[in-house]
Write a protein that holds these residues in place. Structure first.
Motif, PDB file in Angstrom:
ATOM      1  N   THR A 152       0.041 -19.509  -3.138  1.00  0.00           N
ATOM      2  CA  THR A 152      -0.535 -18.164  -3.291  1.00  0.00           C
ATOM      3  C   THR A 152       0.537 -17.216  -3.823  1.00  0.00           C
ATOM      4  OG1 THR A 152      -1.983 -18.608  -1.420  1.00  0.00           O
ATOM      5  CG2 THR A 152      -1.775 -16.313  -2.089  1.00  0.00           C
ATOM      6  N   THR A 153       1.727 -17.313  -3.242  1.00  0.00           N
ATOM      7  CA  THR A 153       2.835 -16.448  -3.669  1.00  0.00           C
ATOM      8  C   THR A 153       3.167 -16.690  -5.140  1.00  0.00           C
ATOM      9  OG1 THR A 153       3.682 -16.706  -1.435  1.00  0.00           O
ATOM     10  CG2 THR A 153       5.141 -15.661  -3.017  1.00  0.00           C
ATOM     11  N   LEU A 154       3.166 -17.957  -5.498  1.00  0.00           N
ATOM     12  CA  LEU A 154       3.472 -18.330  -6.878  1.00  0.00           C
ATOM     13  C   LEU A 154       2.429 -17.747  -7.840  1.00  0.00           C
ATOM     14  CD1 LEU A 154       5.905 -20.176  -7.408  1.00  0.00           C
ATOM     15  CD2 LEU A 154       4.298 -22.037  -7.855  1.00  0.00           C
ATOM     16  N   ALA A 155       1.182 -17.884  -7.463  1.00  0.00           N
ATOM     17  CA  ALA A 155       0.098 -17.415  -8.337  1.00  0.00           C
ATOM     18  C   ALA A 155       0.155 -15.903  -8.518  1.00  0.00           C
ATOM     19  CB  ALA A 155      -1.258 -17.816  -7.741  1.00  0.00           C
ATOM     20  N   LEU A 156       0.751 -15.209  -7.544  1.00  0.00           N
ATOM     21  CA  LEU A 156       0.729 -13.742  -7.587  1.00  0.00           C
ATOM     22  C   LEU A 156       2.117 -13.153  -7.797  1.00  0.00           C
ATOM     23  CD1 LEU A 156      -1.800 -13.061  -4.669  1.00  0.00           C
ATOM     24  CD2 LEU A 156      -2.256 -13.384  -7.099  1.00  0.00           C
ATOM     25  N   LYS A 157       3.032 -13.985  -8.370  1.00  0.00           N
ATOM     26  CA  LYS A 157       4.431 -13.531  -8.381  1.00  0.00           C
ATOM     27  C   LYS A 157       4.646 -12.286  -9.244  1.00  0.00           C
ATOM     28  CE  LYS A 157       6.620 -16.555 -11.878  1.00  0.00           C
ATOM     29  NZ  LYS A 157       5.466 -17.257 -12.461  1.00  0.00           N
ATOM     30  N   ASP A 158       3.820 -12.103 -10.277  1.00  0.00           N
ATOM     31  CA  ASP A 158       4.010 -10.894 -11.090  1.00  0.00           C
ATOM     32  C   ASP A 158       2.858  -9.905 -10.887  1.00  0.00           C
ATOM     33  OD1 ASP A 158       2.120 -12.449 -12.153  1.00  0.00           O
ATOM     34  OD2 ASP A 158       2.867 -12.446 -14.221  1.00  0.00           O
ATOM     35  N   SER A 159       2.239  -9.964  -9.708  1.00  0.00           N
ATOM     36  CA  SER A 159       1.075  -9.096  -9.468  1.00  0.00           C
ATOM     37  C   SER A 159       1.472  -7.668  -9.141  1.00  0.00           C
ATOM     38  CB  SER A 159       0.252  -9.659  -8.304  1.00  0.00           C
ATOM     39  OG  SER A 159       1.020  -9.590  -7.115  1.00  0.00           O
ATOM     40  N   GLY A 160       2.746  -7.472  -8.793  1.00  0.00           N
ATOM     41  CA  GLY A 160       3.164  -6.125  -8.408  1.00  0.00           C
ATOM     42  C   GLY A 160       2.820  -5.778  -6.980  1.00  0.00           C
ATOM     43  N   LEU A 161       2.183  -6.691  -6.257  1.00  0.00           N
ATOM     44  CA  LEU A 161       1.828  -6.412  -4.867  1.00  0.00           C
ATOM     45  C   LEU A 161       3.017  -6.706  -3.962  1.00  0.00           C
ATOM     46  CD1 LEU A 161      -1.742  -7.984  -4.543  1.00  0.00           C
ATOM     47  CD2 LEU A 161      -1.134  -5.627  -5.076  1.00  0.00           C
ATOM     48  N   SER A 162       3.017  -6.060  -2.789  1.00  0.00           N
ATOM     49  CA  SER A 162       4.070  -6.314  -1.817  1.00  0.00           C
ATOM     50  C   SER A 162       3.879  -7.718  -1.250  1.00  0.00           C
ATOM     51  CB  SER A 162       3.999  -5.291  -0.692  1.00  0.00           C
ATOM     52  OG  SER A 162       2.836  -5.523   0.080  1.00  0.00           O
ATOM     53  N   ASN A 163       4.939  -8.222  -0.646  1.00  0.00           N
ATOM     54  CA  ASN A 163       4.863  -9.553  -0.054  1.00  0.00           C
ATOM     55  C   ASN A 163       3.724  -9.640   0.964  1.00  0.00           C
ATOM     56  OD1 ASN A 163       5.828 -12.205   0.313  1.00  0.00           O
ATOM     57  ND2 ASN A 163       6.780 -11.559   2.240  1.00  0.00           N
ATOM     58  N   LYS A 164       3.590  -8.555   1.737  1.00  0.00           N
ATOM     59  CA  LYS A 164       2.542  -8.527   2.763  1.00  0.00           C
ATOM     60  C   LYS A 164       1.149  -8.610   2.126  1.00  0.00           C
ATOM     61  CE  LYS A 164       1.179  -5.761   6.725  1.00  0.00           C
ATOM     62  NZ  LYS A 164       1.281  -4.448   7.341  1.00  0.00           N
ATOM     63  N   ALA A 206      -5.616  -9.810  -7.935  1.00  0.00           N
ATOM     64  CA  ALA A 206      -4.834 -10.703  -7.079  1.00  0.00           C
ATOM     65  C   ALA A 206      -5.731 -11.677  -6.332  1.00  0.00           C
ATOM     66  CB  ALA A 206      -4.003  -9.876  -6.102  1.00  0.00           C
ATOM     67  N   ASN A 207      -6.813 -11.154  -5.725  1.00  0.00           N
ATOM     68  CA  ASN A 207      -7.687 -12.045  -4.956  1.00  0.00           C
ATOM     69  C   ASN A 207      -8.422 -13.026  -5.866  1.00  0.00           C
ATOM     70  OD1 ASN A 207      -7.654 -11.448  -1.952  1.00  0.00           O
ATOM     71  ND2 ASN A 207      -7.795  -9.385  -2.811  1.00  0.00           N
ATOM     72  N   THR A 208      -8.790 -12.547  -7.046  1.00  0.00           N
ATOM     73  CA  THR A 208      -9.456 -13.445  -7.995  1.00  0.00           C
ATOM     74  C   THR A 208      -8.492 -14.560  -8.413  1.00  0.00           C
ATOM     75  OG1 THR A 208     -10.711 -11.542  -8.777  1.00  0.00           O
ATOM     76  CG2 THR A 208     -10.768 -13.506 -10.151  1.00  0.00           C
ATOM     77  N   ARG A 209      -7.241 -14.165  -8.688  1.00  0.00           N
ATOM     78  CA  ARG A 209      -6.259 -15.179  -9.095  1.00  0.00           C
ATOM     79  C   ARG A 209      -5.971 -16.166  -7.971  1.00  0.00           C
ATOM     80  NH1 ARG A 209      -1.869 -11.369 -11.767  1.00  0.00           N
ATOM     81  NH2 ARG A 209      -0.419 -13.073 -11.362  1.00  0.00           N
ATOM     82  N   ALA A 210      -5.855 -15.658  -6.754  1.00  0.00           N
ATOM     83  CA  ALA A 210      -5.624 -16.551  -5.615  1.00  0.00           C
ATOM     84  C   ALA A 210      -6.784 -17.527  -5.461  1.00  0.00           C
ATOM     85  CB  ALA A 210      -5.440 -15.732  -4.338  1.00  0.00           C
ATOM     86  N   PHE A 211      -7.990 -17.005  -5.609  1.00  0.00           N
ATOM     87  CA  PHE A 211      -9.185 -17.847  -5.491  1.00  0.00           C
ATOM     88  C   PHE A 211      -9.178 -18.956  -6.548  1.00  0.00           C
ATOM     89  CE2 PHE A 211     -13.618 -18.620  -6.864  1.00  0.00           C
ATOM     90  CZ  PHE A 211     -14.091 -19.238  -5.711  1.00  0.00           C
TER      91      PHE A 211
END
Lengths: 619, 338
Positions: A152-164, A206-211
């Motif tokens: 999940t972290t990998l998929a969202l690494k450039d999402s700009g979201l916080s780690n949390k 982010a959620n779409t990408r994680a999905f």
């Protein structure tokens, strides 16, 4: 993306029925994962049954056993009645979730775990001395340790979201993986994401990408060699939606008020597991619904009774502790003969008990829990969707007979969900109320010859000014009376009025033979387990019959005859034996209690085993 | 209950508000006087008789609705505000009156009382304060004075009593008044003012219980001394009292005090302003023997009325979402099986 599934290439195996349980921290979003998987399964045409299981604490410390929240889903190509006895698949997001649920997973069951969550800290919090992923203790299961957190972290690494924020998307990765594994349609999930996060582009993305990352991981990883498919069930034609018991109850109350031509009034005080009714109805003011969050349980029912006096379809909603507090006011409703619906969404007791767990131990309180001779009508819903019909029946009786009516549901029905074949509005009973406005010959306690009901007069009606109250009334006039003979007459009259409702109860429906060795009698939310058990016993060639009661006071007029046609009457209940006691007292039969008081519904196999034992004892 | 009783509001008389029930309070009870004055006021308020509803709890005072020929509901101990709330939310057009006592409103029903005041439902609350439990035959009440000897306090009460007006002010009531059972004209005026107020009107009526607490308010009501012991409040007028109208209330720093009037201090005398919550608090705390007992309208301010807020939300929801039952059934994910 919409045609993404057609490109999946792994082998696909058809299965009849699958039970999945999603478990994680209460902050992990397992309820959301479960409900979205459910929605996709409903649209895939499966029959479904669901049960969320969450702790009473909103956010117990992360990673602890106390904070584990779960959601179980049963989906099938054939008709099902319960969320399933055991999961076939357990999806556990951390060691605590694994530890508190593993005993329910049968040998050979599929176990999907978030590998990185099994770190030293989490293992310690869950009380594991060694890591179950490596110590061999999970060898009898099919274990799939997936790097959910890392992927999940990998998929969202450039999402700009916080780690949390990134970690909060883990549940959608998991949902994506499970959607791939069971070949679920993904459109409804994507549509849900768009609706939920539409206003926040970053979270939507982010959620779409994680999905999708979860979905593609399933397809590309060597971990999974095949997909499973549960073909659509054969279901009666019509329009369906998935519905929880509390939601169906709300819609039923609104529909009932509309059929009665009355405004709907809810007086309530927040309490688990009934609060969702207050929330839901508060969002439906356009249907002439007034919701009043009172200062306490007593004021909730008090306001409802005042609204009934004012001519509303009046409802109060609560659970066991609230029922205790409301009982004095319900007695006043009995005495003043005003229509009032009391919804008791039962939970484990006594006292605060098990707020988020289910139980059926308020039946005797509903039947007898008021001082004095205070008869009231008691109905019980048997499935989430049945809460709709039971609400309408409660309203119809309350109005026609000017009486309080208890509607018993429980935590299992309230939060459990099933597909609901939507009724046609024109098919619903019509019980439009006509308040009395004619002053000639009026008395407050005038009686209808058939129903023994008194006239409903709304304050503001000229010429019919009158006073009602809790003091004993004189027959007809309603004036205060302490006369001995009048009191006995009034007590008997109130009892007769309620008993007379029995004439409206349809003939008792018997599933199975009309007479024979064993009759299983249930009420309320045990319907699903009993029905599935009786079907299973029929498949095994056993002669077992089933009766399920909606009307608990008064009881169906033919019930005594039905019971006496069987050698054994078995009464499974999630209490110490409430209905069985009533059946013994009313019909002098040797009803056998089968009682489970664990805050959990009966498993189908528990009832099957008990019935078989009864038959074997006989043999 | 006959058609002959139907009258235009303007043609109603006191007789139209007398029910056919025999009044059963003890002879000499202060409740008789209150009943008579309320029955005198009701015909003058321009409201059709059928639109009045009297809701009561339990206690001597709570028998009131049986004697008023309007709609009435004699409910449960302490619960009248809750029941009245449901009624008023359902029928906002009705004139709803709550009749209660010191035990009913301040002990068993204390929670409902503070919340109905906080919400500011448009009802009139008449609290008959006789500082005793009468119907249960003489136990001390939450307004009984410290040291009071009753059946349940043979050694004297050690409870600190409530000051009803201060309690109501603490609950953010928008209308506070005090009157006395034997002051017929004053009682009528206060009841009229209570009715005129939009929102919850809280009226404390000092009432004698000649059986269990006779002389409960003698130090306020006795003919010989009442001029010295009553401070009759009038809007915009200085707080002057005494048989010779020779005493007044003024502030000494943050505290009120009684002063003998003379030409030097007349301008220092407090002027009554029913919009001032600080003044209302001071008046609520003025008790004998240090102070005269203030009577009249103590506080009267505007705040949004609860049921109007509720109605407004419903109107808006209807405008925005319509309210179609079929649409409600089909809310969310719906699928069709053919």
């Amino acid at each position: 993306m919409s045609d993404g599934q057609t490109t999946f290439t792994k082998e696909r195996q058809e299965v009849e029925t699958v039970v999945i349980r999603f478990v994680g921290d209460s902050g992990d979003g397992m309820q959301l994962t479960g409900t979205q998987f459910t929605a996709a399964s409903a649209l895939a045409g499966n029959d479904i049954g669901t049960l969320p299981d969450f702790p009473a604490e909103i956010r117990a410390p992360a990673g602890t056993l106390a904070g584990v929240s779960g959601f179980q889903l049963n989906f099938s190509r054939s008709e099902i009645f319960t969320p399933g006895d055991h999961p076939d698949v357990l999806v556990a997001m951390n060691p605590a979730a694994l530890k508190s649920n593993l005993e329910d997973l049968p040998t050979g069951g599929m176990l999907i775990l978030d590998q990185e969550a099994f770190n030293e800290q989490n293992l310690k919090k869950a009380g594991y001395a060694a890591n179950p992923l490596t110590d061999g203790s999970l060898d009898r299961y099919r274990v799939f340790a997936v790097d959910i957190t890392r992927l999940t972290t990998l998929a969202l690494k450039d999402s700009g979201l916080s780690n949390k924020q990134v970690l909060r998307c883990k549940n959608f990765f998991t949902l994506g993986l499970m959607a791939w594994l069971y070949h679920r349609p993904i459109e409804p999930i994507l549509a849900f994401l768009a609706e939920r996060f539409g206003k926040n582009a970053a979270l939507l993305d982010a959620n779409t990408r994680a999905f999708k990352a979860g979905l593609f991981f399933g397809e590309t990883s060597d971990l999974f060699t095949m997909q499973y498919e549960v073909p659509p069930a054969t279901i009666a034609p019509g329009t369906y939606r998935n519905v929880t018991g509390n939601s169906a109850l709300c819609i039923g109350l609104i529909a009932a008020a509309e059929r009665a031509g009355l405004p709907l009034f809810l007086g309530s005080y927040p309490i688990t597991p009934a609060s969702d009714i207050l929330h839901d109805l508060s969002g439906h003011k356009e249907h002439d619904v007034v919701t009043f969050q009172a200062e306490d349980e007593i004021a909730g029912v008090g306001a409802a009774l005042g609204a009934a006096f004012g001519g509303a379809l009046a409802v109060t909603t609560t659970s066991g502790p609230g029922i205790d507090l409301k009982s004095e006011t319900i007695g006043l409703a009995v005495k003043t003969e005003l229509p009032l619906i009391i919804c008791d969404i039962q939970r484990g007791g006594p006292s605060t008990g098990l707020p988020t767990k289910t139980e059926q131990a308020d039946l005797l309180a509903a039947l007898y829990g008021r001082h004095g001779e205070a008869p009231a009508v008691v109905l019980a819903a048997c499935s989430p969707a049945d809460c709709f019909g039971t609400a309408i029946e409660a309203a119809r009786i309350a109005i026609k007979y000017m009486t309080p009516v208890y509607l018993l549901s429980d935590g299992y029905l309230a939060n459990g969900a099933e597909p609901w074949l939507l009724p046609k509005i024109d098919d619903l009973p019509d019980f439009r109320v006509e308040f009395r406005t004619d002053p000639s010959g009026y008395y407050p306690y005038l009686r209808d010859a058939e129903t023994l009901s008194r006239p409903w007069v709304v304050p503001g009606t000229p010429g019919l000014e009158h006073r009602i109250g809790g003091l004993e009334s004189e027959y007809l006039t309603g004036n205060i009376s302490y006369a001995p003979a009048n009191h006995e007459q009034m007590v008997r009259l109130r009892a007769k009025k309620i008993a007379g409702i029995a004439r409206e109860i349809p003939p008792t429906k018997i599933i199975g033979a009309e007479s024979g060795k064993v009759l299983v009698v249930g009420w309320g939310s045990t319907y699903g387990s009993i029905t599935a058990a009786v079907r299973s016993l029929h498949r095994d060639g056993l002669s077992v019959s089933q009766v399920h009661l909606r009307h608990l006071n008064p009881l169906p007029p033919d019930l005594g005859d039905v019971l006496r046609r069987f050698e054994h009457v078995l009464v499974p209940e999630m209490n110490m034996g409430h209905l069985s006691r009533v059946l013994r007292a009313e019909y002098l039969i040797d009803a056998i209690g089968f009682n489970k008081i664990q805050g959990r519904p009966f498993k189908v196999e528990e009832i099957v085993t008990r019935v078989k034992k009864l038959v074997e004892e006989e043999a | 209950m006959s058609i002959a009783n139907l009258k235009e509001p303007g043609k109603l008389t006191k007789k139209d508000f007398e029910s056919d029930q025999e009044v059963r309070w003890c002879p000499g009870c202060g409740d008789y006087a209150i009943l008579a004055q309320v029955q005198r006021v009701l015909p003058d308020l321009g409201i059709p008789r059928e639109n009045y509803v009297f809701v009561s709890g339990i206690g001597c005072s709570s028998r009131f609705p049986y004697y008023v020929n309007t709609y009435g509901f004699h409910t449960l101990h302490g619960r009248a505000p809750a029941i009245a709330t449901g009624l008023k939310l359902t029928r906002p057009e009705l004139s709803v009156w709550i009749v209660t006592g010191d035990g009913d409103a301040l002990s068993i029903g204390g929670n409902h009382l503070i919340h109905i005041l906080r919400r500011n439902l448009d009802v009139n609350i008449l609290l008959f304060n006789n500082r005793i439990y009468g119907l249960t035959k003489g136990q001390y009440s939450p307004t009984s004075e410290p040291g009071k000897v009753t059946k349940s306090t043979p050694d004297g009460s050690v409870d600190n009593p409530f000051k009803p007006l201060v309690l109501a002010l603490g609950a953010e009531a928008t209308f506070l008044a005090r009157t006395i059972d034997v002051e017929a004209r004053h009682l009528q005026d206060v009841v009229r003012r209570a009715h005129a107020h939009r929102g919850a009107s809280f009226v404390e009526i000092l009432q004698n219980c000649n059986i269990f607490n006779d002389g409960a308010f003698n130090d306020v009501t006795d003919r010989d001394i009442k001029a010295e012991h009553q401070l009759v409040l009038e809007e915009g007028k200085p707080m002057i009292f005494g048989k010779e109208r020779d005493k007044g209330i003024r502030m000494n720093g943050m505290r009120p005090e009684v002063v003998q009037l003379d030409s030097t201090n007349e301008s220092e005398i407090l002027v009554h302003d029913s919009k001032n919550p600080v003044l209302a608090y001071l008046l609520g705390h003025m008790t004998p023997p240090e102070f005269p007992t203030p009577i009249g309208v103590i506080y009267d301010v505007d705040r949004p009325v609860y049921e109007e807020g509720v109605q407004q939300q419903m109107r808006r929801a209807r405008e925005k979402r319509g309210g179609n039952l079929d649409g409600l059934l089909k809310r969310g994910d719906v699928w069709t099986v053919s």
